[in-house]
Motif scaffolding. Structure first.
Motif, short mmCIF file in Angstrom:
data_model
loop_
_atom_site.label_atom_id
_atom_site.label_comp_id
_atom_site.label_asym_id
_atom_site.label_seq_id
_atom_site.Cartn_x
_atom_site.Cartn_y
_atom_site.Cartn_z
N ARG A 167 0.83 -1.20 0.00
CA ARG A 167 0.00 0.00 0.00
C ARG A 167 0.87 1.26 0.00
NH1 ARG A 167 -3.84 0.05 4.86
NH2 ARG A 167 -4.94 1.61 3.63
N GLU A 168 0.32 2.33 -0.55
CA GLU A 168 1.06 3.59 -0.67
C GLU A 168 0.55 4.67 0.28
OE1 GLU A 168 3.70 4.06 -2.58
OE2 GLU A 168 3.62 2.02 -3.37
N GLN A 169 -0.50 4.37 1.04
CA GLN A 169 -1.15 5.43 1.82
C GLN A 169 -0.22 6.08 2.83
OE1 GLN A 169 -4.80 4.38 3.79
NE2 GLN A 169 -5.09 6.41 4.62
N LEU A 170 0.59 5.28 3.50
CA LEU A 170 1.48 5.84 4.52
C LEU A 170 2.42 6.87 3.92
CD1 LEU A 170 2.49 5.85 7.42
CD2 LEU A 170 3.90 3.85 6.88
N ALA A 171 3.10 6.50 2.84
CA ALA A 171 4.03 7.43 2.19
C ALA A 171 3.31 8.64 1.61
CB ALA A 171 4.81 6.71 1.09
N THR A 172 2.18 8.39 0.97
CA THR A 172 1.43 9.47 0.33
C THR A 172 1.00 10.51 1.36
OG1 THR A 172 0.63 8.01 -1.41
CG2 THR A 172 -0.62 10.03 -1.03
N THR A 173 0.50 10.06 2.51
CA THR A 173 0.03 10.99 3.55
C THR A 173 1.19 11.74 4.17
OG1 THR A 173 -1.85 9.54 4.02
CG2 THR A 173 -1.29 11.17 5.69
N LEU A 174 2.29 11.06 4.45
CA LEU A 174 3.45 11.74 5.03
C LEU A 174 4.00 12.79 4.08
CD1 LEU A 174 5.26 8.70 6.70
CD2 LEU A 174 4.14 10.60 7.88
N ARG A 175 4.04 12.47 2.80
CA ARG A 175 4.51 13.46 1.81
C ARG A 175 3.57 14.65 1.74
NH1 ARG A 175 5.84 8.51 -2.22
NH2 ARG A 175 8.04 8.21 -1.68
N SER A 176 2.26 14.39 1.88
CA SER A 176 1.30 15.50 1.86
C SER A 176 1.48 16.42 3.07
CB SER A 176 -0.13 14.96 1.82
OG SER A 176 -0.53 14.44 3.07
N ARG A 177 2.10 15.90 4.13
CA ARG A 177 2.37 16.69 5.32
C ARG A 177 3.76 17.33 5.28
NH1 ARG A 177 -0.09 12.30 9.78
NH2 ARG A 177 -2.26 12.44 9.03
N GLY A 178 4.44 17.20 4.14
CA GLY A 178 5.71 17.89 3.94
C GLY A 178 6.96 17.07 4.19
N ALA A 179 6.80 15.76 4.43
CA ALA A 179 7.95 14.91 4.71
C ALA A 179 8.56 14.37 3.42
CB ALA A 179 7.55 13.75 5.60
N THR A 180 9.82 13.98 3.49
CA THR A 180 10.48 13.23 2.42
C THR A 180 10.43 11.76 2.80
OG1 THR A 180 11.98 15.05 1.90
CG2 THR A 180 12.63 12.85 1.17
N VAL A 181 9.96 10.91 1.87
CA VAL A 181 9.76 9.50 2.19
C VAL A 181 10.47 8.63 1.16
CG1 VAL A 181 8.09 7.65 2.61
CG2 VAL A 181 7.50 10.02 3.18
N ASN A 182 11.25 7.67 1.65
CA ASN A 182 11.88 6.67 0.79
C ASN A 182 11.52 5.28 1.29
OD1 ASN A 182 13.64 8.25 -1.13
ND2 ASN A 182 14.43 9.03 0.82
N TYR A 183 11.55 4.31 0.38
CA TYR A 183 11.28 2.93 0.75
C TYR A 183 12.57 2.13 0.82
CZ TYR A 183 6.26 3.44 -0.22
OH TYR A 183 4.94 3.81 -0.20
N LEU A 184 12.60 1.16 1.74
CA LEU A 184 13.62 0.13 1.74
C LEU A 184 12.89 -1.21 1.71
CD1 LEU A 184 16.56 -0.78 1.96
CD2 LEU A 184 16.28 -0.80 4.47
#
Length: 255
Positions: free
Chosen positions: A142-159
């Motif tokens: 799922r992408e919701q966690l990253a999508t929401t954090l990015r919408s709050r101004g965070a930089t998100v990467n996956y491992l």
């Protein structure tokens, strides 16, 4: 012996099926193990090692599952070096337990709920502008966690530290139970496991499958199951084995 010999299909990956199977047996049921997912490491672990050895610029590391913790550890020689500047979060209690066993701090875990939505609702993740997040997970998801954090101004990467594949196993024992109308309850803990179940049993058995009571661990999986054609779907209170067992008992006894 509440379950009185009923056959319960356990679709958890083989390495995660033992506890639920034992609980079913203890209550008088017959656990039919039919793993519809296999969790395996990625072929190339060097990128995982490199990332985990260089967390200096990361503010938050979020583990999506216990598998994410365990496969990250395996890829990195059994340990993860961390600094006080890095905070570690778990999506749920099972993930948090895996982190504690691994010697990792658990700085954030939802007080209630076992999914991305529950984690995103925590006060610590509301004001995250300018912060760097690393989400440790399997391939895809799922992408919701990253999508929401990015919408709050965070930089998100996956491992990504593992992948899911469809096991190559004989389906004839389950097909036989289906045809004899002796499969009483199905348990499923992920949408992918549910979709694989349909594929692994073949199209001609799907109608019989859809008539059997299905126990799932989230409303999202319930909606997918309904779209597939299941008629009798029950959602557990929590995505843990004891809750799955109690829901199975309710399906069988009506109590």
């Amino acid at each position: 012996m509440i379950l009185n010999g009923v056959h319960v299909l356990v679709t958890r990956p083989e390495h995660q099926a033992e506890n639920l199977s034992c609980l079913i047996k203890q209550r008088g049921g017959i656990a039919v193990r039919f793993p519809t997912l296999e969790i395996v490491p990625l072929d190339d672990v060097e990128p995982i090692k490199t990332t985990l050895e260089n967390l200096d610029s990361v503010h938050w590391v979020i583990f999506i599952s216990a598998n994410a913790v365990n496969f990250a550890l395996k890829a990195n020689g059994g340990k993860i070096r961390f600094m006080e500047s890095v905070r570690f979060a778990a999506v749920g209690q099972s993930t948090a337990l895996a982190m504690k066993i691994a010697g990792l701090p658990v700085d954030l875990v939802p007080e209630a709920g076992y999914n991305s939505e529950a984690l995103l609702a925590m006060p610590q993740l509301q004001q995250v502008e300018g912060q760097n997040f690393l989400i440790v997970r399997g391939e895809g998801g799922r992408e919701q966690l990253a999508t929401t954090l990015r919408s709050r101004g965070a930089t998100v990467n996956y491992l990504e530290v593992y992948k899911r594949i469809i096991p190559r196993i004989d389906n004839s024992p389950v097909v036989e139970l289906l045809e004899q109308h002796r499969l009483d309850v199905i348990t499923v803990t992920s949408a992918e496991a549910l979709q694989n179940l349909h594929f692994m049993l073949g199209e001609r058995n799907n109608e019989l499958l859809s008539l059997i009571p299905l126990v799932v661990v989230s409303d999202r999986i319930r909606r997918i199951a309904a779209d597939i054609g299941f008629n009798r779907i029950t959602v557990t209170d929590k995505p843990i084995d004891t809750a799955i067992l109690e829901t199975v008992i309710t399906c069988v006894t009506g109590e």
